[in-house]
Scaffold this active site. Sequence first.
Site, PDB file in Angstrom:
ATOM      1  N   GLU A 164       1.868  -4.922  10.920  1.00  0.00           N
ATOM      2  CA  GLU A 164       1.253  -3.687  11.274  1.00  0.00           C
ATOM      3  C   GLU A 164       1.720  -2.891  11.813  1.00  0.00           C
ATOM      4  OE1 GLU A 164      -1.294  -2.332   9.105  1.00  0.00           O
ATOM      5  OE2 GLU A 164      -1.964  -4.558   8.315  1.00  0.00           O
ATOM      6  N   HIS A 166       0.850  -1.425  -0.036  1.00  0.00           N
ATOM      7  CA  HIS A 166       0.052  -0.080  -0.482  1.00  0.00           C
ATOM      8  C   HIS A 166       0.890   1.545   0.156  1.00  0.00           C
ATOM      9  CE1 HIS A 166      -2.618  -3.188   1.741  1.00  0.00           C
ATOM     10  NE2 HIS A 166      -3.255  -2.759   0.529  1.00  0.00           N
ATOM     11  N   GLU A 173       2.286   3.450   2.991  1.00  0.00           N
ATOM     12  CA  GLU A 173       2.095   3.095   4.372  1.00  0.00           C
ATOM     13  C   GLU A 173       3.810   3.242   4.588  1.00  0.00           C
ATOM     14  OE1 GLU A 173      -0.040  -1.097   4.624  1.00  0.00           O
ATOM     15  OE2 GLU A 173      -1.480   0.041   4.538  1.00  0.00           O
TER      16      GLU A 173
END
Length: 341
Positions: free
Chosen positions: A219, A60, A63
């Site tokens: 994450e 992404h 990010e």
Amino acid sequence: MSGSRLEHFLELSRQYPWHLAPFTERLADGTRAEVWDTGVLCLEPASPGTRDIVISCGIHGNETAPIELCQRLLQQLVTGHLKCRQRLLLIFGNPAAMNAGVRELEENLNRLFSGAHARGEKTSRERQRAAALEGYVTRFFEARSGSERLHYDLHTAIRPSLHEKFAVYPFTHGAPYSRNQLAFLQAAGVNTILLSQAPTTTFSYFSAHAFGAHAFTLELGKVMPFGQNDARRLADMAHCLSALLSTPGWQPPALKLAELEVFDVSQEIIKHSADFRFSFNNDVSNFTSFEPGALLASDGEHRWYARTSGEAVVFPNAGVALGQRAALMVSPVRLGEGQLV
Ligand SMILES: O=C(O)CCC(=O)N[C@@H](CCC(=O)O)C(=O)O
Ligand SMILES: [Zn+2]
């Protein structure tokens, strides 16, 4: 652009976001550095250890903290401050989306793996990239057998999280969870684990399922623009990745299982139509929990409710494309010794 082209590999990839002609350079310690494509670099040490490691980031484009982390890692490898002693495939996933400062250009790249890029009529740049990345990962892992295969796919979340760093452990089809990998994640500052309960079309599931890799979506904080991330928050992750790459046989400290926060994915909330609505405010943090019976979302006639005590929401995003996951619901569980190998 002065200096070795490798030192500027990320810059070069962003300059040629869809294709970069392959080239090879030699690092001072004899490691062969092969650029396979834009954002795709394979390091082949002269006598590699037994681990084959894929580290990906920027799947992404917005990010940025993991992209900056990988860029720092690459600089250290290229300048010889860090010795590469394991085979490494380093991937900057979506350079064009990085340039645009967006999560995705046409489609969510992280929903297009395991062949999903070829399903249906649609074509997009992200579909082409997913197919290409599958090919590079295949080439990397299939270059030898008998190694320990690892893939860490680094992301950051759109919203704040009550657990700042967490991992999605792709569905193992009933196989036990890896004690060593959980210990690695814990040492790297990731103490919260979501156990996926079904196949997905993410990059990490692709590597896990197709190649038996220990693969994870990690994450590592919240989405921020380039230059606004605090590298200190990723110091443990940087340290563990460096140790993994530079020290064959390196092991993290023993897992403290009782300290691990583990959740099962209990529900996937899918957006079916433009009527899709969440019942909670748009500013909830990841891991906000709901009372059993609480209405979570609606889509026309369809309703989703919290089912169990402590059930919490992760990745809520009403803006996803139709047919895509708008949120995960997760329920706290205890992982037993018997579930580990
Ligand atoms: O914060 C969000 O809403 C999304 C952050 C993100 O990109 N997460 C990954 C998770 C992939 C997985 O479930 O393994 C994604 O949505 O692709
Ligand atoms: Zn992401």
